[in-house]
Design an enzyme around this catalytic site. Structure first.
Site: not given
Length: 265
Positions: A51-52, A125, A165-170
């Site tokens: 993904d990165g 984000e 689903t990335a940093y936001n979910l964390s």
């Protein structure tokens, strides 16, 4: 639904591989699979990596102003933006039958304490983060109206559905379906207001952040991987003029993964 064969010249595909050993080996194995062309001659690109690396490839296109459909093959860890890597057999047919998913990045304008202006795009984000041990104090406005006069905490982020689903979910933010036309505004370790857990906003919103006591409580802003420090204010909105297309195998599209992620326990 339209598949990729209707808008991609299958004789003009470029191959882009992550610098990892695994990706380089896979690229060598795919070298004779089809007549690959240089990126500047391509109608679409196949991305080998995680993904990165896919985000890096998409940002490279945004920076160059030459945006191509991207078909990812996962050779990373999560592979949320990628398809399953199955080698050379049937690859051309898979790409031809892939379904396009249109995504738009966020456009961020940041103003530093010295008055310098920086513009950058974020596919996942835009996040504001305290630089020191001092708690950040941030005023949040939506479409010119102050909604949170003073958020105290580690920071705040604004995420797209792709980035939800990335940093936001964390950070305990909501998962957004790709067709929701929404953005997630999520505080990061908030202290005050104690009961505020964020907001879901229409994606036509313009969100502004103003740093309170910036000299005493410096804040950095990060648009995906690009960081600017000692900011005074930040303005974020959808960049509708920079549409991108991600290509997914039928039945493995990102929108289905986002729905499935909400049931992971």
């Amino acid at each position: 639904m339209t598949d990729a064969s209707t808008f991609i010249d299958m004789d003009r595909l470029a191959l882009l591989a992550s610098p990892t050993d695994r990706a380089r080996e896979a690229a060598e194995a795919l070298h004779g699979c089809m007549p690959w062309v240089p990126l500047n001659q391509a109608s679409a690109m196949v991305v080998l990596g995680g993904d990165g690396f896919m985000l890096d490839a998409l940002h490279g296109m945004l920076d160059d102003g030459h945006i191509l459909p991207a078909y990812g093959l996962n050779l990373g860890t999560v592979g949320f933006l990628m398809n399953r890597h199955r080698g050379c057999d049937g690859l051309a047919k898979r790409i031809a039958k892939a379904r396009p998913l249109t995504v738009c990045p966020l456009r961020m304008e940041a103003v530093t304490q010295d008055g310098e202006r920086h513009t950058s795009c974020a596919i996942n984000e835009v996040s504001l983060l305290r630089e020191t041990r001092q708690t950040a104090k941030i005023e949040i406005s939506v479409n010119g109206k102050v909604r949170v006069p003073e958020l105290m905490g580690d920071g705040v982020l604004l995420a797209t559905p792709v980035g939800s689903t990335a940093y936001n979910l964390s950070a305990h933010g909501p998962i957004l379906p790709l067709d929701s036309a929404m953005l997630a505004l999520t505080p990061i370790s908030p202290f005050r207001p104690r009961r505020w857990r964020g907001a879901i906003l229409p994606d036509r919103s313009r969100v502004s952040f103003r740093i309170r006591e910036p000299a005493k409580r410096p804040v950095a802003v990060v648009a995906d991987q690009k960081e600017y420090r000692d900011i005074a204010e930040v303005h974020v909105e959808i960049a509708r003029d920079m549409e991108m297309q991600l290509l997914f195998d039928p039945g493995h599209a990102l929108d289905e993964r986002i729905v499935a992620e909400q049931f992971v326990v």
